[in-house]
Enzyme design. Structure first.
Site, PDB file in Angstrom:
ATOM      1  N   LYS A 169       3.699  -5.230   8.730  1.00 53.58           N
ATOM      2  CA  LYS A 169       4.009  -4.501   7.491  1.00 53.58           C
ATOM      3  C   LYS A 169       3.989  -3.004   7.793  1.00 53.58           C
ATOM      4  O   LYS A 169       2.945  -2.373   7.879  1.00 53.58           O
ATOM      5  CB  LYS A 169       2.976  -4.794   6.391  1.00 53.58           C
ATOM      6  CG  LYS A 169       3.429  -4.195   5.055  1.00 53.58           C
ATOM      7  CD  LYS A 169       2.313  -3.583   4.257  1.00 53.58           C
ATOM      8  CE  LYS A 169       2.150  -2.102   4.326  1.00 53.58           C
ATOM      9  NZ  LYS A 169       3.218  -1.220   3.906  1.00 53.58           N
ATOM     10  N   GLY A 200       7.132  -3.551   2.402  1.00 49.30           N
ATOM     11  CA  GLY A 200       6.477  -3.766   1.108  1.00 49.30           C
ATOM     12  C   GLY A 200       5.299  -2.823   0.943  1.00 49.30           C
ATOM     13  O   GLY A 200       4.963  -2.077   1.873  1.00 49.30           O
ATOM     14  N   VAL A 205       1.821  -6.433   0.071  1.00 49.75           N
ATOM     15  CA  VAL A 205       2.010  -7.141   1.352  1.00 49.75           C
ATOM     16  C   VAL A 205       0.774  -6.983   2.248  1.00 49.75           C
ATOM     17  O   VAL A 205       0.263  -7.963   2.814  1.00 49.75           O
ATOM     18  CB  VAL A 205       3.280  -6.617   2.067  1.00 49.75           C
ATOM     19  CG1 VAL A 205       3.455  -7.272   3.424  1.00 49.75           C
ATOM     20  CG2 VAL A 205       4.514  -6.871   1.197  1.00 49.75           C
ATOM     21  N   GLY A 206       0.263  -5.742   2.335  1.00 49.60           N
ATOM     22  CA  GLY A 206      -0.919  -5.489   3.177  1.00 49.60           C
ATOM     23  C   GLY A 206      -2.122  -6.281   2.685  1.00 49.60           C
ATOM     24  O   GLY A 206      -2.880  -6.849   3.487  1.00 49.60           O
ATOM     25  N   GLU A 244      -7.582   1.756  13.588  1.00 48.23           N
ATOM     26  CA  GLU A 244      -7.387   3.068  14.208  1.00 48.23           C
ATOM     27  C   GLU A 244      -7.201   4.039  13.056  1.00 48.23           C
ATOM     28  O   GLU A 244      -6.162   4.022  12.394  1.00 48.23           O
ATOM     29  CB  GLU A 244      -6.175   2.997  15.144  1.00 48.23           C
ATOM     30  CG  GLU A 244      -6.160   4.129  16.157  1.00 48.23           C
ATOM     31  CD  GLU A 244      -5.563   5.399  15.583  1.00 48.23           C
ATOM     32  OE1 GLU A 244      -6.354   6.275  15.179  1.00 48.23           O
ATOM     33  OE2 GLU A 244      -4.344   5.507  15.512  1.00 48.23           O
ATOM     34  N   CYS A 278      -3.517  11.752  13.804  1.00 48.58           N
ATOM     35  CA  CYS A 278      -4.939  11.402  13.744  1.00 48.58           C
ATOM     36  C   CYS A 278      -5.738  12.096  14.840  1.00 48.58           C
ATOM     37  O   CYS A 278      -6.919  12.346  14.680  1.00 48.58           O
ATOM     38  CB  CYS A 278      -5.111   9.888  13.826  1.00 48.58           C
ATOM     39  SG  CYS A 278      -4.200   9.158  15.192  1.00 48.58           S
ATOM     40  N   GLU A 378     -10.078  15.014   6.693  1.00 42.39           N
ATOM     41  CA  GLU A 378      -8.801  15.006   7.392  1.00 42.39           C
ATOM     42  C   GLU A 378      -7.715  15.535   6.448  1.00 42.39           C
ATOM     43  O   GLU A 378      -7.476  14.966   5.395  1.00 42.39           O
ATOM     44  CB  GLU A 378      -8.466  13.579   7.831  1.00 42.39           C
ATOM     45  CG  GLU A 378      -7.251  13.513   8.713  1.00 42.39           C
ATOM     46  CD  GLU A 378      -6.946  12.109   9.208  1.00 42.39           C
ATOM     47  OE1 GLU A 378      -6.934  11.177   8.381  1.00 42.39           O
ATOM     48  OE2 GLU A 378      -6.717  11.950  10.422  1.00 42.39           O
TER      49      GLU A 378
HETATM   50  P1  NDP Z   1      -2.706   4.617   4.243  1.00 43.72           P
HETATM   51  O1  NDP Z   1      -3.875   4.405   5.110  1.00 43.72           O
HETATM   52  O2  NDP Z   1      -2.851   4.388   2.798  1.00 43.72           O
HETATM   53  O3  NDP Z   1      -1.472   3.708   4.740  1.00 43.72           O
HETATM   54  C1  NDP Z   1      -1.343   3.114   6.007  1.00 43.72           C
HETATM   55  C2  NDP Z   1      -0.745   1.718   5.871  1.00 43.72           C
HETATM   56  O4  NDP Z   1      -1.658   0.859   5.163  1.00 43.72           O
HETATM   57  C3  NDP Z   1       0.551   1.686   5.070  1.00 43.72           C
HETATM   58  O5  NDP Z   1       1.423   0.725   5.595  1.00 43.72           O
HETATM   59  C4  NDP Z   1       0.049   1.307   3.693  1.00 43.72           C
HETATM   60  O6  NDP Z   1       1.039   0.785   2.857  1.00 43.72           O
HETATM   61  C5  NDP Z   1      -1.009   0.274   4.047  1.00 43.72           C
HETATM   62  N1  NDP Z   1      -1.955   0.006   2.969  1.00 43.72           N
HETATM   63  C6  NDP Z   1      -2.275   0.796   1.904  1.00 43.72           C
HETATM   64  N2  NDP Z   1      -3.168   0.181   1.113  1.00 43.72           N
HETATM   65  C7  NDP Z   1      -3.417  -1.021   1.655  1.00 43.72           C
HETATM   66  C8  NDP Z   1      -4.251  -2.126   1.292  1.00 43.72           C
HETATM   67  N3  NDP Z   1      -5.001  -2.110   0.194  1.00 43.72           N
HETATM   68  N4  NDP Z   1      -4.273  -3.203   2.097  1.00 43.72           N
HETATM   69  C9  NDP Z   1      -3.537  -3.244   3.214  1.00 43.72           C
HETATM   70  N5  NDP Z   1      -2.712  -2.254   3.601  1.00 43.72           N
HETATM   71  C10 NDP Z   1      -2.660  -1.138   2.843  1.00 43.72           C
HETATM   72  O7  NDP Z   1      -2.148   6.073   4.517  1.00 43.72           O
HETATM   73  P2  NDP Z   1      -1.232   6.975   3.558  1.00 43.72           P
HETATM   74  O8  NDP Z   1       0.138   6.755   3.968  1.00 43.72           O
HETATM   75  O9  NDP Z   1      -1.505   6.809   2.128  1.00 43.72           O
HETATM   76  O10 NDP Z   1      -1.762   8.419   3.971  1.00 43.72           O
HETATM   77  C11 NDP Z   1      -2.897   8.985   3.346  1.00 43.72           C
HETATM   78  C12 NDP Z   1      -3.753   9.750   4.320  1.00 43.72           C
HETATM   79  O11 NDP Z   1      -4.179   8.882   5.354  1.00 43.72           O
HETATM   80  C13 NDP Z   1      -3.060  10.857   5.069  1.00 43.72           C
HETATM   81  O12 NDP Z   1      -3.021  12.019   4.329  1.00 43.72           O
HETATM   82  C14 NDP Z   1      -3.917  10.969   6.288  1.00 43.72           C
HETATM   83  O13 NDP Z   1      -5.058  11.728   6.051  1.00 43.72           O
HETATM   84  C15 NDP Z   1      -4.311   9.553   6.569  1.00 43.72           C
HETATM   85  N6  NDP Z   1      -3.470   8.884   7.575  1.00 43.72           N
HETATM   86  C16 NDP Z   1      -3.967   8.687   8.824  1.00 43.72           C
HETATM   87  C17 NDP Z   1      -3.191   8.110   9.789  1.00 43.72           C
HETATM   88  C18 NDP Z   1      -3.680   7.932  11.171  1.00 43.72           C
HETATM   89  O14 NDP Z   1      -2.881   7.829  12.093  1.00 43.72           O
HETATM   90  N7  NDP Z   1      -4.960   7.829  11.372  1.00 43.72           N
HETATM   91  C19 NDP Z   1      -1.833   7.695   9.527  1.00 43.72           C
HETATM   92  C20 NDP Z   1      -1.395   7.889   8.175  1.00 43.72           C
HETATM   93  C21 NDP Z   1      -2.217   8.464   7.259  1.00 43.72           C
HETATM   94  P3  NDP Z   1       1.687   1.757   1.744  1.00 43.72           P
HETATM   95  O15 NDP Z   1       2.427   2.785   2.521  1.00 43.72           O
HETATM   96  O16 NDP Z   1       2.550   0.876   0.955  1.00 43.72           O
HETATM   97  O17 NDP Z   1       0.561   2.333   0.940  1.00 43.72           O
END
Ligand code: NDP
Length: 471
Positions: A169, A200, A205-206, A244, A278, A378
């Site tokens: 996903k 999704g 989906v997650g 991660e 990250c 962060e």
């Molecule tokens: P998220 O951690 O929310 O999203 C990462 C993935 O997890 C996406 O595919 C998301 O789907 C999915 N996800 C969200 N909620 C759930 C759930 N309840 N169960 C399972 N999967 C889920 O990151 P964001 O995109 O919202 O970013 C927010 C903040 O996170 C950023 O500002 C940053 O600080 C941090 N971040 C850190 C990253 C890293 O590499 N460590 C990468 C990205 C973000 P969906 O997109 O549909 O919500």
């Protein structure tokens, strides 16, 4: 304007049961550039069923067969290199410089998995027993938007090496990038069901992947908040989790460092991937006596960086992925001012002439205290906090006074001194005199930066379960 209206289940592009759609918006112009139809819980369950059906045969494949599959995948994905770079720039706003490197690593993930697999022993004698390392089961792979193709290929290549089938996903914000990759993955001709991709929402989906009893493991990259939600949800079915997560990485500048090299590196390490990384080195720890010199050098370095159109060869900082992310970064810049940090360069608002996109002024705060929120949370944008220290002991105390522990950086004229400091930083990876990567060495976080490791042998083992046979 492109519409993505298919998901990938059991080796075929199919129309999802879910009917909701999500608009894909260019971060550079904020114009709508596409639309994706989102899968729902039922689609997720169908994908899980396909991966489950493919598991018995795939888990029994030999090392040679898996190596062959990985070669096929690499070949197919490499053919789409230029297309993948272009779509990463258009949909995500990744700079050309960064997108090139990112896609190169993404393709390299398959050959790295082959390298790991070649020398890996799935059966060993331990004590007087035979230990078999068996595929963990079906894995759920959940990835974010900041290096979509690289995260997918990294996790998929490792799963294939382990004989594990997957349901992936990706972030729905990366649907155009996923589509280009997916067409290549499909071309590779692996058995149906070995990998499945469902676009999704995370909470749909997650969440279904997290709770479904037929998923044995979740491999996740994303925020610490979501990582915790997944870990909580996964425990009911005792899933294995590799998480991660985020970071607030310290970069310790020692007093013998060559500042003319160390400062440009420090700025590059803070602003890598436009700060949406990250591993970004977002806390620069500077000896008090060098602070004035560092301020001058940092200011001139940052002022010379090109911010703007990510497709331009010389752009270093591109737009934030979304309006929401832009607002989040703005709120942290405001917070830094409210908390009393001194603004050295940058600040709130968009750089002149770049009002159409989600552009941020590369920002540096000095006289930051480590208890300020801008030093603890962060931000995920081009915002660097400079914190001064009196002696090495204090530098280490500040470096380790964080909930995170993903990366650390040390700059010094003496490798021996740098290594001593590196050994005392509580982080999964510490880089000495530069911004470095080793795709065979373990990657992952201490503390709230995650659980488990990716890449190489350590990464492969997280997709395997040891079984002891006592003779
Ligand atoms: P998220 O951690 O929310 O999203 C990462 C993935 O997890 C996406 O595919 C998301 O789907 C999915 N996800 C969200 N909620 C759930 C759930 N309840 N169960 C399972 N999967 C889920 O990151 P964001 O995109 O919202 O970013 C927010 C903040 O996170 C950023 O500002 C940053 O600080 C941090 N971040 C850190 C990253 C890293 O590499 N460590 C990468 C990205 C973000 P969906 O997109 O549909 O919500």
């Amino acid at each position: 304007m492109k519409t993505i209206d298919k998901i990938y289940i059991n080796g075929a592009f199919i129309t999802p049961q879910g009917t909701d759609t999500f608009e894909l918006i260019s971060p550079t112009t904020n114009m709508v550039i596409g639309k994706v139809r989102l899968g729902n819980e039922e689609d997720t369950r169908n994908a899980i069923a396909a991966a489950k059906a493919a598991l018995p045969a795939f888990s029994k494949t030999s090392k040679e067969e898996r190596i062959q599959y990985l070669r096929q995948l690499q070949e197919a994905v490499a053919k789409k290199k230029e297309e993948m770079i272009k779509v990463m720039i258009a949909e995500y706003g990744g700079t050309l410089q960064f997108s090139r490197i990112s896609i190169q690593f993404a393709i390299g993930n398959f050959s790295e998995a082959i390298k790991t697999l070649q020398d890996f022993e799935f059966e060993r004698i331990v004590g007087s027993s035979k230990v078999r390392l068996e595929p963990v089961g079906v894995a759920g792979v959940i990835t974010p938007w900041n290096a979509n193709i690289g995260f997918i290929t990294g996790k998929l290549a490792t799963a294939i090496a382990a004989g594990v089938t997957t349901v992936i996903k990706p972030s729905e914000m990366s649907a155009l990038q996923t589509q280009v990759l997916l067409e290549a993955l499909h071309e590779a001709g692996l058995p149906a069901g070995v990998f499945n991709i469902v676009n999704g929402l995370g909470h749909v989906v997650g969440a279904e992947l997290t709770r479904h009893p037929d998923i044995a493991k979740i491999s996740f990259t994303g925020s610490t908040v979501t990582g915790k939600t997944i870990a909580r949800g996964a425990v009911d079915t005792m899933k294995r989790v590799t998480l991660e997560l985020g970071g607030k990485s310290p970069n310790i500048l020692l007093d013998d460092a060559d500042l003319t090299k160390a400062i440009p590196l420090a700025v590059a390490a803070a602003y890598t991937n436009s700060g949406q990384a990250c591993i970004a080195a977002t806390r620069l720890l500077v000896p008090e006596k060098l602070l004035n010199e560092v301020k001058t050098l940092v200011k001139t370095t940052v002022e010379q960086l090109k911010v703007g159109d990510p497709a331009q060869e010389d752009t270093v900082v591109g737009p934030m992925v979304s309006k929401k992310q832009w607002e989040r970064v703005q709120s942290y810049i405001k917070l830094g001012l409210e908390e009393g940090a001194e603004l050295l360069v940058g600040g709130v608002g968009q750089p002149a002439g770049l009002e159409a996109g989600n552009f941020v002024k590369p920002t540096v705060f000095v006289n930051v205290r480590n208890d300020m929120r801008i030093a603890r949370e962060e931000i995920f944008g081009p915002v660097l906090s400079i914190i001064s220290y009196k002696n090495e002991e204090e530098a280490l105390q500040i470096a380790n006074d964080t909930d995170y522990g993903l990366s650390g950086y040390v700059s010094s004229g003496s490798e021996e001194r740098a290594l001593k400091i590196a050994a005392q930083i509580n982080a999964g990876r510490v880089m000495v005199n530069g911004f470095k990567h080793d795709p065979q060495a373990p990657f992952g976080g201490f503390k709230q930066s995650g659980i488990g490791r990716e890449f190489g042998v350590y990464g492969l083992q997280t997709f395997l379960e040891p079984k002891t046979i006592l003779l």
